[in-house]
Design an enzyme around this catalytic site. Structure first.
Site, PDB file in Angstrom:
ATOM      1  N   SER A   1      55.372  48.568  35.519  1.00 13.36           N
ATOM      2  CA  SER A   1      55.685  48.593  36.946  1.00 13.36           C
ATOM      3  C   SER A   1      55.520  47.207  37.549  1.00 13.36           C
ATOM      4  O   SER A   1      55.023  46.281  36.898  1.00 13.36           O
ATOM      5  CB  SER A   1      54.757  49.580  37.686  1.00 13.36           C
ATOM      6  OG  SER A   1      53.406  49.164  37.565  1.00 13.36           O
TER       7      SER A   1
ATOM      8  N   LEU B   1      55.330  43.564  39.051  1.00 16.65           N
ATOM      9  CA  LEU B   1      55.720  42.234  38.597  1.00 16.65           C
ATOM     10  C   LEU B   1      55.992  42.200  37.103  1.00 16.65           C
ATOM     11  O   LEU B   1      56.922  41.539  36.642  1.00 16.65           O
ATOM     12  CB  LEU B   1      54.621  41.227  38.957  1.00 16.65           C
ATOM     13  CG  LEU B   1      54.249  41.123  40.443  1.00 16.65           C
ATOM     14  CD1 LEU B   1      53.171  40.075  40.650  1.00 16.65           C
ATOM     15  CD2 LEU B   1      55.484  40.811  41.291  1.00 16.65           C
TER      16      LEU B   1
ATOM     17  N   ASP C   1      51.219  48.302  28.334  1.00 18.39           N
ATOM     18  CA  ASP C   1      50.690  48.860  29.580  1.00 18.39           C
ATOM     19  C   ASP C   1      49.935  50.141  29.254  1.00 18.39           C
ATOM     20  O   ASP C   1      50.030  50.674  28.143  1.00 18.39           O
ATOM     21  CB  ASP C   1      51.823  49.143  30.571  1.00 18.39           C
ATOM     22  CG  ASP C   1      51.359  49.045  32.026  1.00 18.39           C
ATOM     23  OD1 ASP C   1      50.151  49.258  32.283  1.00 18.39           O
ATOM     24  OD2 ASP C   1      52.195  48.750  32.898  1.00 18.39           O
TER      25      ASP C   1
ATOM     26  N   ASP D   1      44.863  49.316  26.797  1.00 16.98           N
ATOM     27  CA  ASP D   1      44.073  48.682  27.845  1.00 16.98           C
ATOM     28  C   ASP D   1      43.837  47.232  27.457  1.00 16.98           C
ATOM     29  O   ASP D   1      43.192  46.944  26.440  1.00 16.98           O
ATOM     30  CB  ASP D   1      42.737  49.429  27.991  1.00 16.98           C
ATOM     31  CG  ASP D   1      41.879  48.906  29.129  1.00 16.98           C
ATOM     32  OD1 ASP D   1      42.157  47.803  29.640  1.00 16.98           O
ATOM     33  OD2 ASP D   1      40.921  49.604  29.498  1.00 16.98           O
TER      34      ASP D   1
ATOM     35  N   CYS E   1      50.671  40.218  33.299  1.00 18.53           N
ATOM     36  CA  CYS E   1      50.828  40.772  34.641  1.00 18.53           C
ATOM     37  C   CYS E   1      49.933  41.984  34.879  1.00 18.53           C
ATOM     38  O   CYS E   1      49.891  42.500  36.003  1.00 18.53           O
ATOM     39  CB  CYS E   1      52.275  41.172  34.901  1.00 18.53           C
ATOM     40  SG  CYS E   1      53.442  39.795  34.955  1.00 18.53           S
TER      41      CYS E   1
ATOM     42  N   SER F   1      46.422  34.906  41.956  1.00 14.78           N
ATOM     43  CA  SER F   1      46.732  35.476  43.271  1.00 14.78           C
ATOM     44  C   SER F   1      46.285  34.491  44.336  1.00 14.78           C
ATOM     45  O   SER F   1      45.372  33.681  44.108  1.00 14.78           O
ATOM     46  CB  SER F   1      46.003  36.817  43.470  1.00 14.78           C
ATOM     47  OG  SER F   1      46.075  37.253  44.810  1.00 14.78           O
TER      48      SER F   1
ATOM     49  N   TYR G   1      38.125  41.459  43.260  1.00 17.44           N
ATOM     50  CA  TYR G   1      39.500  41.036  42.985  1.00 17.44           C
ATOM     51  C   TYR G   1      39.645  39.516  43.121  1.00 17.44           C
ATOM     52  O   TYR G   1      40.219  38.857  42.244  1.00 17.44           O
ATOM     53  CB  TYR G   1      40.450  41.744  43.942  1.00 17.44           C
ATOM     54  CG  TYR G   1      41.905  41.431  43.710  1.00 17.44           C
ATOM     55  CD1 TYR G   1      42.589  41.986  42.626  1.00 17.44           C
ATOM     56  CD2 TYR G   1      42.615  40.587  44.570  1.00 17.44           C
ATOM     57  CE1 TYR G   1      43.918  41.699  42.398  1.00 17.44           C
ATOM     58  CE2 TYR G   1      43.948  40.304  44.352  1.00 17.44           C
ATOM     59  CZ  TYR G   1      44.603  40.855  43.268  1.00 17.44           C
ATOM     60  OH  TYR G   1      45.921  40.561  43.046  1.00 17.44           O
TER      61      TYR G   1
ATOM     62  N   PHE H   1      53.357  40.949  47.557  1.00 20.87           N
ATOM     63  CA  PHE H   1      54.601  41.337  46.890  1.00 20.87           C
ATOM     64  C   PHE H   1      54.757  42.849  46.893  1.00 20.87           C
ATOM     65  O   PHE H   1      53.772  43.584  47.001  1.00 20.87           O
ATOM     66  CB  PHE H   1      54.622  40.821  45.447  1.00 20.87           C
ATOM     67  CG  PHE H   1      55.212  39.436  45.310  1.00 20.87           C
ATOM     68  CD1 PHE H   1      56.422  39.234  44.671  1.00 20.87           C
ATOM     69  CD2 PHE H   1      54.559  38.340  45.851  1.00 20.87           C
ATOM     70  CE1 PHE H   1      56.970  37.970  44.554  1.00 20.87           C
ATOM     71  CE2 PHE H   1      55.090  37.067  45.735  1.00 20.87           C
ATOM     72  CZ  PHE H   1      56.309  36.882  45.090  1.00 20.87           C
TER      73      PHE H   1
END
Length: 266
Positions: free
Chosen positions: A15, A17, A36, A56, A83, A154, A167, A200
């Site tokens: 999913s 990016l 993924d 994972d 990503c 980020s 994060y 995004f």
């Protein structure tokens, strides 16, 4: 490096990016391996991938056989785009709405964000780089690319909001390891860059409160909207193709500098 004919691994390919990057690389003729977690709704994979693996990224016991399978079935990958990532709030403490009792936040949520975003990124890098060095143990003296790594940092690495301590620190770690890894891997002809996207259109945005999401978009000078996955993928391809891009973190954010929404300060 021309993506055509290359073996490329994209994490988080299911999913957002990662999916956009996997699609872009496929269109450019790369043989793309998507990694993924299994889809929650059990939906079938719609991407035309050379190989689709579930696992994972933070788990070495899952990634080691995954990379070994890629090498056995397709060959040594030369492109890695990381990503895979999660948001996951991690406030320092929490207050019970009924009793008013204050208790420190449990550590498991912070650990999970760090494990996926930072440790997971390093986990795939070590396997990718070791595979290339194993096939080409000599120092690269011909000036040609042997491998390219594109990581996802980020803008939160620099301007994280409240409740984004986990994060923000995880993405700051991704940004901070870019230069030392570029220096370490240079002798093997492996480049590494990181992209730092702003707001995004991804599934992760759904985890952000509405008032925060509105303010994040309002604060983008130009273009005054969320970024699209194809725009992120376009820059990732440019990093792969432009040999002078190495050891840098590139912001792709419409000139936004995140500020705390007033509602969060009330």
């Amino acid at each position: 490096m021309d993506p055509k004919g290359q073996i490329a691994i994209v994490t988080g390919s299911g999913s957002g990016l990662g999916r956009a990057v996997a699609q872009a690389l496929t269109r450019r003729g790369a043989r793309v391996v998507g990694i993924d977690l299994p889809p929650r709704d059990g939906a079938a994979e719609l991407l035309e991938l050379a190989l689709s693996l579930h696992g994972d990224v933070a788990d070495a016991a899952q990634m080691e056989p995954a990379f070994a399978r890629v090498d056995q079935e397709l060959g040594c990958p030369t492109i890695l785009v990381n990503c895979a990532g999660i948001l996951g709030p991690a406030r320092v403490f929490q207050i019970d709405r009924e009793t008013g009792e204050v208790s420190p936040r449990a550590m498991d949520r912070l650990r999970r964000v760090i494990d996926v975003n930072l440790t997971g990124t390093f986990n795939t890098i070590r396997l990718f780089a070791a595979g290339l060095a194993r096939g080409n143990p000599q120092v690269a003296l011909d000036g040609a690319d042997r491998g390219v790594i594109v990581n996802t940092a980020s803008v939160a690495a620099y301007e994280a909001l409240s409740a984004q301590a986990a994060y923000g620190s995880s993405k700051a770690g991704v940004a901070a390891m870019t230069l030392p890894l570029a220096r370490e891997l240079a002798r093997y002809g492996i480049r590494i860059v990181a992209l730092a996207p702003g707001t995004f259109e991804t599934g992760m945005v759904g985890d952000i409160p509405d008032h925060t999401r509105r303010r994040l978009v309002e604060d983008v000078p130009f273009p005054n909207r969320m970024g699209r996955g194809d725009e992120f993928a376009h820059l990732a391809l440019a990093c792969i193709e432009n040999q002078m891009l190495n050891g840098s973190v590139l912001r792709i954010d419409g000139a936004v500098r995140m500020r705390e929404p007033r509602e969060a300060l009330a």
